[in-house]
Design an enzyme around this catalytic site. Structure first.
Site, PDB file in Angstrom:
ATOM      1  N   LYS A  69       8.218  26.868  16.946  1.00 59.68           N
ATOM      2  CA  LYS A  69       8.615  26.619  15.564  1.00 59.68           C
ATOM      3  C   LYS A  69       9.310  27.812  14.946  1.00 59.68           C
ATOM      4  O   LYS A  69      10.248  27.687  14.198  1.00 59.68           O
ATOM      5  CB  LYS A  69       7.397  26.253  14.710  1.00 59.68           C
ATOM      6  CG  LYS A  69       7.735  25.919  13.261  1.00 59.68           C
ATOM      7  CD  LYS A  69       8.702  24.766  13.152  1.00 59.68           C
ATOM      8  CE  LYS A  69       9.139  24.499  11.730  1.00 59.68           C
ATOM      9  NZ  LYS A  69      10.243  23.520  11.676  1.00 59.68           N
ATOM     10  N   ARG A 112       3.184  26.879  17.102  1.00 55.35           N
ATOM     11  CA  ARG A 112       3.985  28.123  17.031  1.00 55.35           C
ATOM     12  C   ARG A 112       4.370  28.620  18.408  1.00 55.35           C
ATOM     13  O   ARG A 112       5.269  29.439  18.533  1.00 55.35           O
ATOM     14  CB  ARG A 112       3.166  29.213  16.342  1.00 55.35           C
ATOM     15  CG  ARG A 112       3.110  29.131  14.854  1.00 55.35           C
ATOM     16  CD  ARG A 112       2.256  30.266  14.332  1.00 55.35           C
ATOM     17  NE  ARG A 112       2.887  31.531  14.621  1.00 55.35           N
ATOM     18  CZ  ARG A 112       3.648  32.180  13.754  1.00 55.35           C
ATOM     19  NH1 ARG A 112       3.890  31.641  12.591  1.00 55.35           N
ATOM     20  NH2 ARG A 112       4.185  33.332  14.048  1.00 55.35           N
ATOM     21  N   GLU A 158      17.376  18.833  20.885  1.00 57.78           N
ATOM     22  CA  GLU A 158      16.144  19.635  20.969  1.00 57.78           C
ATOM     23  C   GLU A 158      14.887  18.787  21.115  1.00 57.78           C
ATOM     24  O   GLU A 158      13.867  19.279  21.567  1.00 57.78           O
ATOM     25  CB  GLU A 158      16.020  20.575  19.776  1.00 57.78           C
ATOM     26  CG  GLU A 158      15.822  19.913  18.438  1.00 57.78           C
ATOM     27  CD  GLU A 158      15.584  20.954  17.337  1.00 57.78           C
ATOM     28  OE1 GLU A 158      14.930  21.970  17.586  1.00 57.78           O
ATOM     29  OE2 GLU A 158      16.070  20.730  16.228  1.00 57.78           O
ATOM     30  N   CYS A 192       3.946  33.666  18.800  1.00 60.45           N
ATOM     31  CA  CYS A 192       2.600  33.334  19.274  1.00 60.45           C
ATOM     32  C   CYS A 192       1.732  33.080  18.050  1.00 60.45           C
ATOM     33  O   CYS A 192       2.091  33.404  16.926  1.00 60.45           O
ATOM     34  CB  CYS A 192       2.028  34.493  20.078  1.00 60.45           C
ATOM     35  SG  CYS A 192       3.054  34.910  21.473  1.00 60.45           S
ATOM     36  N   LYS A 246      19.550  18.015  16.594  1.00 62.05           N
ATOM     37  CA  LYS A 246      18.310  17.226  16.537  1.00 62.05           C
ATOM     38  C   LYS A 246      18.126  16.431  17.824  1.00 62.05           C
ATOM     39  O   LYS A 246      17.066  16.424  18.426  1.00 62.05           O
ATOM     40  CB  LYS A 246      18.353  16.275  15.331  1.00 62.05           C
ATOM     41  CG  LYS A 246      18.153  16.940  14.011  1.00 62.05           C
ATOM     42  CD  LYS A 246      16.725  17.289  13.732  1.00 62.05           C
ATOM     43  CE  LYS A 246      16.278  18.714  13.764  1.00 62.05           C
ATOM     44  NZ  LYS A 246      17.041  19.833  13.523  1.00 62.05           N
ATOM     45  N   TRP A 292       3.507  32.091  23.608  1.00 61.78           N
ATOM     46  CA  TRP A 292       4.798  31.574  24.088  1.00 61.78           C
ATOM     47  C   TRP A 292       5.404  32.740  24.839  1.00 61.78           C
ATOM     48  O   TRP A 292       5.780  33.745  24.241  1.00 61.78           O
ATOM     49  CB  TRP A 292       5.667  31.157  22.901  1.00 61.78           C
ATOM     50  CG  TRP A 292       6.922  30.440  23.313  1.00 61.78           C
ATOM     51  CD1 TRP A 292       7.049  29.172  23.771  1.00 61.78           C
ATOM     52  CD2 TRP A 292       8.267  30.991  23.330  1.00 61.78           C
ATOM     53  NE1 TRP A 292       8.366  28.879  24.056  1.00 61.78           N
ATOM     54  CE2 TRP A 292       9.130  29.977  23.792  1.00 61.78           C
ATOM     55  CE3 TRP A 292       8.797  32.222  22.993  1.00 61.78           C
ATOM     56  CZ2 TRP A 292      10.507  30.161  23.929  1.00 61.78           C
ATOM     57  CZ3 TRP A 292      10.169  32.412  23.119  1.00 61.78           C
ATOM     58  CH2 TRP A 292      11.004  31.383  23.586  1.00 61.78           C
ATOM     59  N   ASN A 327       1.235  39.454  18.880  1.00 62.87           N
ATOM     60  CA  ASN A 327       2.429  38.633  18.679  1.00 62.87           C
ATOM     61  C   ASN A 327       3.572  39.611  18.460  1.00 62.87           C
ATOM     62  O   ASN A 327       3.510  40.439  17.564  1.00 62.87           O
ATOM     63  CB  ASN A 327       2.239  37.738  17.444  1.00 62.87           C
ATOM     64  CG  ASN A 327       3.463  36.865  17.177  1.00 62.87           C
ATOM     65  OD1 ASN A 327       4.298  36.682  18.057  1.00 62.87           O
ATOM     66  ND2 ASN A 327       3.565  36.337  15.966  1.00 62.87           N
ATOM     67  N   GLY A 328       4.610  39.558  19.315  1.00 63.48           N
ATOM     68  CA  GLY A 328       5.743  40.479  19.164  1.00 63.48           C
ATOM     69  C   GLY A 328       6.169  40.998  20.532  1.00 63.48           C
ATOM     70  O   GLY A 328       5.749  40.484  21.571  1.00 63.48           O
ATOM     71  N   GLU A 346      24.366  19.311  13.063  1.00 59.66           N
ATOM     72  CA  GLU A 346      22.912  19.183  12.900  1.00 59.66           C
ATOM     73  C   GLU A 346      22.394  17.940  13.619  1.00 59.66           C
ATOM     74  O   GLU A 346      21.365  17.984  14.301  1.00 59.66           O
ATOM     75  CB  GLU A 346      22.552  19.142  11.416  1.00 59.66           C
ATOM     76  CG  GLU A 346      21.094  18.865  11.100  1.00 59.66           C
ATOM     77  CD  GLU A 346      20.127  19.882  11.693  1.00 59.66           C
ATOM     78  OE1 GLU A 346      20.567  20.932  12.200  1.00 59.66           O
ATOM     79  OE2 GLU A 346      18.912  19.600  11.715  1.00 59.66           O
ATOM     80  N   HIS A 367      41.770  18.195  20.779  1.00 62.96           N
ATOM     81  CA  HIS A 367      42.143  19.485  21.426  1.00 62.96           C
ATOM     82  C   HIS A 367      41.294  19.756  22.660  1.00 62.96           C
ATOM     83  O   HIS A 367      41.079  20.908  23.016  1.00 62.96           O
ATOM     84  CB  HIS A 367      42.002  20.617  20.397  1.00 62.96           C
ATOM     85  CG  HIS A 367      42.896  20.436  19.217  1.00 62.96           C
ATOM     86  ND1 HIS A 367      44.260  20.633  19.260  1.00 62.96           N
ATOM     87  CD2 HIS A 367      42.630  19.998  17.965  1.00 62.96           C
ATOM     88  CE1 HIS A 367      44.799  20.360  18.078  1.00 62.96           C
ATOM     89  NE2 HIS A 367      43.827  19.979  17.262  1.00 62.96           N
TER      90      HIS A 367
HETATM   91  C1  AGP Z   1      15.851  23.485  14.306  1.00 63.69           C
HETATM   92  O1  AGP Z   1      15.353  22.161  14.416  1.00 63.69           O
HETATM   93  C2  AGP Z   1      15.195  24.440  15.269  1.00 63.69           C
HETATM   94  N1  AGP Z   1      13.786  24.362  15.234  1.00 63.69           N
HETATM   95  C3  AGP Z   1      15.732  25.847  15.152  1.00 63.69           C
HETATM   96  O2  AGP Z   1      17.117  25.778  15.374  1.00 63.69           O
HETATM   97  C4  AGP Z   1      15.499  26.546  13.794  1.00 63.69           C
HETATM   98  O3  AGP Z   1      16.279  25.928  12.791  1.00 63.69           O
HETATM   99  C5  AGP Z   1      15.952  28.009  13.926  1.00 63.69           C
HETATM  100  O4  AGP Z   1      15.154  28.620  14.910  1.00 63.69           O
HETATM  101  C6  AGP Z   1      15.847  28.785  12.625  1.00 63.69           C
HETATM  102  O5  AGP Z   1      14.507  28.817  12.199  1.00 63.69           O
HETATM  103  P1  AGP Z   1      14.218  29.323  10.693  1.00 63.69           P
HETATM  104  O6  AGP Z   1      14.856  28.347   9.761  1.00 63.69           O
HETATM  105  O7  AGP Z   1      12.723  29.334  10.582  1.00 63.69           O
HETATM  106  O8  AGP Z   1      14.808  30.692  10.552  1.00 63.69           O
END
Ligand code: AGP
Length: 607
Positions: free
Chosen positions: A602, A27, A487, A2, A484, A73, A99-100, A480, A503
């Site tokens: 984020k 965030r 997400e 949050c 991308k 969030w 936040n938490g 990766e 396989h």
């Molecule tokens: C990647 O595009 C995502 N936003 C997510 O997988 C991110 O890499 C993951 O949550 C780790 O975040 P961090 O690097 O801040 O630890």
């Protein structure tokens, strides 16, 4: 997860709080709220939805000079008006933002209900507010202290009270809180972006610490009321680094920033003449690090993909046995940590709960711990024995891009740093460092020819299933690229080590299915060409990432996106770029919210 913002000073608080919330929205954003303190009353305005929905309900002319704001969030309770923060105690005179996650909230809720407290929301945060209200007898700081002694879990909280309208009390346990120090004013935030417009002088609150802020005074103590002395630090990021700088989305800005962000990452760290790497953050532990018998990398998401490249680099260059573990798995699998084990956490935010927990577990078991992190002063950087910052600047887009290339680059630097202290020859190191120093310049043309990535997206963004195949150093890049796409465009995509296709997953291939194949020049090229033939014979449509000048592959692929040649261990820094761009354009074409994808935040600061 949050966003938190607070202000106490001589200026109207509301405009400052609203500007801070807008900078924090990435965030976590399913609801938002504001509380303002004036003598005799606390006014709370909050609602589900975006900051803009909240703004319509506010009288932006109010002159209150103290207040707190929150973007949420959801973790406890659906994203509704009632569950939005701030939450009030029963008297309506104390407001809390948080936040938490409070782990004993059910027990505390039951206890408080037996005291006659009537809850209005489903949140764990309201439990904190009601608890503070129970303890309050004219001293807000003391009431917060007493309440937090009853709480277990993680929190970054800010509290205001109608009877102390020029005071904000804050406390931190496991969720970041930064205090901004201004002229006759203090600010509070969950990250620097929210307050940078007002001050670059900050104090990072530590776990188990509290702050009592007024316009002219700041008192820092532990939860046990022991005074704490902290340095005021300078935030290194300028505000414009945070702004969009003319791009449509932060993600595109950050993809295109990679040549410069990588230059910043490498700056002052490589000596081409000597063939050496200088990493100030490792100086105090380099002897122990070189003697490491085993390295465990731990991370989440994109950072885990970068760590996997790091695994290959460490074994290849430094010949140290290395493995890569998802942080959420590492901490629960009863890992073997013996003398000579080093645990290295990779994280952009430095606040990812699973990664912090894994690191804490590693420390508990006696490992030496390192961090490869972007955000200066973040929790991870204060928990590790040593570490290396990415220095790629703030990454605002939820989808990590420049942090990935920054993480891979730093891991390459560490691998070379260790290799030079073990078996790597000066000549080999010089060749490696020279190739690494060329990467920023080699990236630039890839960002000028984005129209090919756009054409791929235009042709295939309607397809709901993609495959990504890679081998060796490009296997993590296949993972990766798939992440991308998933997400930000919500297309299902799977990354695989190319040989694994036969396989099982090869059964997925249908006519015209987009299959991205990373087939750059190197030791695995011929094998990748065989995989391309396997895909084509089943009707799959090949999107190849290939090395400049490769005309053979053009005969087999519907699309070829070329990257410059470089050493195999450094290819991920280049092959990832077209995959980032394909994902970006597919998301734009599908009308997705590129910078704030659904269900994502984020920094995942909850487990
Ligand atoms: C990647 O595009 C995502 N936003 C997510 O997988 C991110 O890499 C993951 O949550 C780790 O975040 P961090 O690097 O801040 O630890």
């Amino acid at each position: 997860m949050c966003g938190i913002i607070g202000y106490v000073g001589r200026r109207p608080a509301l405009p400052i709080l609203m500007e801070g919330l807008r900078r924090l929205e990435y965030r976590g954003y399913d609801s938002a709220g504001i509380a303002l303190a004036d003598s005799g009353a606390v006014s709370v305005t909050k609602s589900a939805g975006r900051i803009s929905v909240l703004e319509q309900q506010l009288d932006l002319e109010v002159a209150h000079t103290a207040g707190v704001g929150h973007t949420r969030w959801a973790t406890h309770g659906a994203p509704t008006d009632i569950n939005a923060h701030p939450h009030l105690d029963g008297s309506g005179r104390i407001a809390v933002i948080h936040n938490g996650i409070i782990e004993n909230d059910r027990a505390l809720r039951t206890y408080l209900e037996r005291q006659g407290v009537q809850f209005t929301s489903e949140t764990d945060t309201e439990v904190i507010a009601q608890l503070i209200g129970q303890f309050y007898d004219g001293n807000l700081e003391q009431a917060v202290r007493q309440a937090l002694h009853e709480v277990t879990g993680t929190y970054g909280i800010a509290v205001i009270c109608a009877d102390e309208p020029d005071v904000i009390v804050a406390a931190r346990q496991g969720s970041p809180l930064i205090i901004g120090v201004g002229q006759n004013e203090h600010l509070l935030a969950s990250d620097a972006a929210a307050i940078l417009a007002h001050t670059s002088q900050v104090i990072y609150l530590g776990d188990g610490e509290m702050a009592r802020m007024t316009p002219d005074d700041l008192r820092l103590t532990t939860l046990d009321a022991i005074p704490v002395a902290k340095d005021v630090e300078e935030i290194e990021w300028s505000l414009e680094q945070i702004e969009l700088a003319g791009y449509e989305h932060f993600m595109l800005k950050e993809i295109c920033e990679q040549p410069s962000s990588l230059e910043n990452c490498l700056r002052g760290r490589i000596d081409l003449r000597e063939g050496t790497v200088h990493l100030g953050g490792l100086v105090d532990c380099s002897r122990e690090l070189v003697r490491a018998r085993r390295i465990i990398m731990t991370a989440c998401g994109t950072a885990w993909h970068a760590a996997l490249v790091g695994e290959y680099l460490f074994e290849d260059l430094a010949r140290i046995p290395t493995e890569t573990d998802y942080a959420s798995e590492f901490r629960y699998r009863n890992p073997i940590i013996d003398d000579g084990t080093v645990v290295l956490a990779v994280s952009q935010s430095g606040e990812t709960a699973d990664t912090i927990a894994a690191l804490t577990e590693a420390k508990r078991r006696g490992a030496m711990t390192l961090g490869v992190v972007n955000v200066v002063g973040s929790t991870l950087t204060r928990e590790t024995d040593a570490g290396v910052y990415l220095h790629v600047g703030p990454e605002i887009g939820v989808a990590s891009t420049k942090a990935f290339t920054g993480q891979v680059s730093v891991l390459a630097l560490i691998a070379c740093y260790l290799g030079r202290r073990k078996h790597m020859s000066p000549a080999a190191a010089t060749q490696f460092i020279a190739a690494l120093s060329q990467i920023p310049e080699q990236m630039s043309p890839l960002l000028e020819h984005v129209d090919h990535a756009k054409a791929v997206a235009q042709r295939y963004s309607g397809r709901d299933n993609w495959l990504y195949l890679g081998r060796g150093y490009n296997y993590p890049v296949a993972l990766e690229g798939a992440l991308k796409l998933k997400e930000i465009s919500y297309i299902h995509a799977e990354g695989l080590p190319a040989a694994e296709m036969k396989h099982g997953p090869i059964a997925l291939i249908t006519e015209g299915m987009p299959v991205v194949v990373i087939a750059t020049a190197g030791s695995q090229y011929d094998k990748m060409m065989s995989n391309i033939s396997e895909v084509r014979s089943r009707g799959g449509s090949i999107i190849a990432i290939a090395t400049d000048g490769d005309r053979e592959i053009a005969k087999l692929a519907e699309h070829v996106l070329y990257v410059p040649d470089t050493l195999e261990p450094l290819q991920p820094l280049l092959t990832v770029i077209p995959l980032q761009l394909i994902a970006y354009h597919a998301a734009v074409l599908r009308g997705c919210n590129v910078d704030k994808p659904r269900n994502l935040a984020k920094s995942v600061t909850v487990e």
